[in-house]
Design a protein around this motif. Structure first.
Motif, PDB file in Angstrom:
ATOM      1  N   GLN A  51      12.122  -3.036   3.979  1.00 44.49           N
ATOM      2  CA  GLN A  51      10.999  -2.524   4.365  1.00 44.49           C
ATOM      3  C   GLN A  51      10.308  -3.637   4.856  1.00 44.49           C
ATOM      4  O   GLN A  51       9.341  -4.159   4.536  1.00 44.49           O
ATOM      5  CB  GLN A  51      10.182  -1.609   3.496  1.00 44.49           C
ATOM      6  CG  GLN A  51      10.840  -0.327   2.961  1.00 44.49           C
ATOM      7  CD  GLN A  51      10.552   0.662   4.045  1.00 44.49           C
ATOM      8  OE1 GLN A  51      10.306   0.432   5.288  1.00 44.49           O
ATOM      9  NE2 GLN A  51      11.227   2.044   3.910  1.00 44.49           N
ATOM     10  N   HIS A  53       7.743  -4.359   7.312  1.00 46.65           N
ATOM     11  CA  HIS A  53       6.549  -4.115   7.762  1.00 46.65           C
ATOM     12  C   HIS A  53       5.532  -4.405   7.020  1.00 46.65           C
ATOM     13  O   HIS A  53       5.499  -4.509   5.737  1.00 46.65           O
ATOM     14  CB  HIS A  53       6.624  -2.533   8.337  1.00 46.65           C
ATOM     15  CG  HIS A  53       6.788  -1.483   7.183  1.00 46.65           C
ATOM     16  ND1 HIS A  53       5.836  -1.317   6.611  1.00 46.65           N
ATOM     17  CD2 HIS A  53       7.813  -0.907   6.957  1.00 46.65           C
ATOM     18  CE1 HIS A  53       6.316  -0.327   5.588  1.00 46.65           C
ATOM     19  NE2 HIS A  53       7.382  -0.168   5.957  1.00 46.65           N
ATOM     20  N   ASN A  54       3.980  -4.366   7.614  1.00 55.17           N
ATOM     21  CA  ASN A  54       2.837  -4.569   6.883  1.00 55.17           C
ATOM     22  C   ASN A  54       2.443  -3.946   5.683  1.00 55.17           C
ATOM     23  O   ASN A  54       1.996  -4.684   4.890  1.00 55.17           O
ATOM     24  CB  ASN A  54       1.857  -4.437   8.281  1.00 55.17           C
ATOM     25  CG  ASN A  54       0.564  -5.508   8.206  1.00 55.17           C
ATOM     26  OD1 ASN A  54       0.723  -6.461   7.357  1.00 55.17           O
ATOM     27  ND2 ASN A  54      -0.227  -5.585   9.174  1.00 55.17           N
ATOM     28  N   ASN A  55       2.757  -2.914   5.804  1.00 56.66           N
ATOM     29  CA  ASN A  55       2.483  -2.124   4.341  1.00 56.66           C
ATOM     30  C   ASN A  55       2.944  -2.539   3.217  1.00 56.66           C
ATOM     31  O   ASN A  55       2.690  -2.540   2.138  1.00 56.66           O
ATOM     32  CB  ASN A  55       2.871  -0.430   4.424  1.00 56.66           C
ATOM     33  CG  ASN A  55       2.092  -0.018   5.768  1.00 56.66           C
ATOM     34  OD1 ASN A  55       0.988   0.141   5.590  1.00 56.66           O
ATOM     35  ND2 ASN A  55       2.871   0.373   6.700  1.00 56.66           N
TER      36      ASN A  55
ATOM     37  N   HIS B 156       6.792   2.570  13.017  1.00 52.87           N
ATOM     38  CA  HIS B 156       7.854   1.794  12.154  1.00 52.87           C
ATOM     39  C   HIS B 156       7.884   1.875  10.756  1.00 52.87           C
ATOM     40  O   HIS B 156       8.423   1.432  10.122  1.00 52.87           O
ATOM     41  CB  HIS B 156       7.965   0.262  12.757  1.00 52.87           C
ATOM     42  CG  HIS B 156       6.304  -0.105  12.215  1.00 52.87           C
ATOM     43  ND1 HIS B 156       5.219   0.109  12.981  1.00 52.87           N
ATOM     44  CD2 HIS B 156       5.990  -0.977  11.280  1.00 52.87           C
ATOM     45  CE1 HIS B 156       4.256  -0.343  12.458  1.00 52.87           C
ATOM     46  NE2 HIS B 156       4.559  -1.049  11.420  1.00 52.87           N
ATOM     47  N   SER B 157       6.796   2.636  10.100  1.00 53.42           N
ATOM     48  CA  SER B 157       6.646   2.821   8.711  1.00 53.42           C
ATOM     49  C   SER B 157       6.163   4.331   8.462  1.00 53.42           C
ATOM     50  O   SER B 157       5.262   4.900   9.324  1.00 53.42           O
ATOM     51  CB  SER B 157       5.708   2.002   8.147  1.00 53.42           C
ATOM     52  OG  SER B 157       4.438   2.187   8.728  1.00 53.42           O
ATOM     53  N   PHE B 158       6.487   5.065   7.554  1.00 50.82           N
ATOM     54  CA  PHE B 158       6.070   6.106   6.910  1.00 50.82           C
ATOM     55  C   PHE B 158       6.295   7.200   7.938  1.00 50.82           C
ATOM     56  O   PHE B 158       5.557   8.094   8.129  1.00 50.82           O
ATOM     57  CB  PHE B 158       4.564   6.093   6.651  1.00 50.82           C
ATOM     58  CG  PHE B 158       4.248   5.314   5.265  1.00 50.82           C
ATOM     59  CD1 PHE B 158       4.707   5.745   4.023  1.00 50.82           C
ATOM     60  CD2 PHE B 158       3.343   4.130   5.553  1.00 50.82           C
ATOM     61  CE1 PHE B 158       4.613   4.591   2.981  1.00 50.82           C
ATOM     62  CE2 PHE B 158       3.287   3.489   4.150  1.00 50.82           C
ATOM     63  CZ  PHE B 158       3.644   3.517   3.154  1.00 50.82           C
TER      64      PHE B 158
END
Lengths: 111, 241
Positions: A51, A53-55, B156-158
């Protein structure tokens, strides 16, 4: 084992220098579900994930992880690196997949 | 009519505390939005205040939430009936993990009234994935008569694409895509209404990415909204080469 030792592992690349290399790494946690990391990762672990990415930085910091290892050569975006620098959280990357990276770390811990 | 179906109030741990339902309704009305949804992370607790606020500004409200499914896909579940939305909330809250909210990283999660008075502070992190799959959330939404719309599916997320790699074939009322990618997704999914949404988390973001919807008649209920969404696909066909 410290972040310095992780950085020295074969095929592991360090993506920024702004962390304490003497920070202890107590184990590994391999997961691509951030809610799982948030609920179950142990303090001081190296988070092994794809994963990128920023999160992931926020969740790793919340979980008290010592650093993040991004697998499969996933491109790591600049904003993720910038967040990790602000948090003083190490980010590494490797061409190995999550299984191979976990085995590599597991060998260091005698798992 | 301009519609904006994805907005977070102060209840969401990642949203600005200024985002009271009252401020969202007032700002949306000033920007010409007619149909607006409140979609906090995994909670509809600010929807009663949102109903009252929308009444003041003559807006058609939708009551919903942005659910984080077990796959960590964000999906919007929307109702015209507040009771149905609160029933959906009970279904989620019954199984929601109680991870304490860490205020070093997130903001307080206040339940407020339409006059911005704090009624309660929720102390567990609302962003955590709930133990219901995408399909299970879809079924429960249908059971309660709501709209089911995967959020920002190409983020790009969730998103459905980030977590699953593709949009599973299924029964969607629309798909929300990242602004700037609507035409590409209309070509890819000609049978699906493709919409943008502001996904607002702070006042400046309210009303930034609405879409046009034509609603027939006076009573703008779910059936009328569903028809309005389906009509968007006519544009897909006409723009498909």
């Amino acid at each position: 084992m410290t972040l310095k030792d992780i950085a020295a592992l074969e095929s592991v690349q360090t993506l920024h220098p702004d962390f304490n290399a003497d920070t202890a790494v107590t184990g590994g946690y391999t997961s691509d579900l951030l809610s799982d990391v948030m609920a179950n990762a142990d303090d001081g672990c190296l988070l092994i994930t794809i994963q990128a990415h920023n999160n992931t930085v926020a969740v790793a910091a919340l979980a008290g992880a010592a650093g993040i290892l991004i697998c499969n050569n996933r491109p790591v975006p600049e904003d993720m690196i910038a967040s990790a620098r602000r948090e003083g959280l190490a980010i590494f990357c490797t061409p190995r997949n999550q299984f191979e990276a976990s085995c590599m770390l597991g060998r260091q811990f005698g798992v | 009519m301009l519609a904006d179906l994805h907005n977070h109030s102060c209840l969401s741990p990642c949203a600005s505390l200024e985002m009271s339902p009252g401020l969202i309704a007032r700002t949306a009305a000033a920007k010409g939005i007619g149909l607006i949804a409140l979609t906090d992370h995994n909670s509809t607790r600010n929807c009663p205040a949102f109903r009252d606020a929308c009444k003041r500004y003559n807006l058609t409200p939708l009551f919903g939430m942005e659910i984080t499914t077990t796959e960590e896909c964000h999906v919007l579940t929307l109702f015209d009936d507040l009771d149905a939305a609160m029933e959906m909330n009970r279904w989620i809250a019954a199984v929601q993990p109680r991870i304490p909210l860490n205020l070093d990283y997130y903001s307080d999660q206040p339940v407020v009234d339409a006059d911005d008075n704090i009624i309660e502070l929720l102390t567990y992190f609302l962003g955590q994935a709930v133990p219901h799959s995408l399909e299970s959330v879809r079924r429960q939404t249908r059971l309660l008569g709501g709209l089911f719309i995967p959020s920002h599916i190409n983020r790009h997320s969730f998103s459905v694409e980030s977590q699953l790699g593709f949009l599973p074939p299924g029964d969607y009322d629309a798909i929300e895509v990242v602004p700037g990618t609507v035409d590409a997704y209309r070509r890819r999914y000609p049978d699906l209404p493709v919409i943008t949404a502001s996904d607002s988390h702070c006042p400046e973001q309210i009303g930034t990415w609405p879409f046009h919807i034509h609603l027939e008649g006076q009573g703008h209920d779910i059936a009328a909204i569903r028809r309005g969404l389906m009509n968007l696909t006519l544009n897909n066909l006409s723009s498909t080469p």
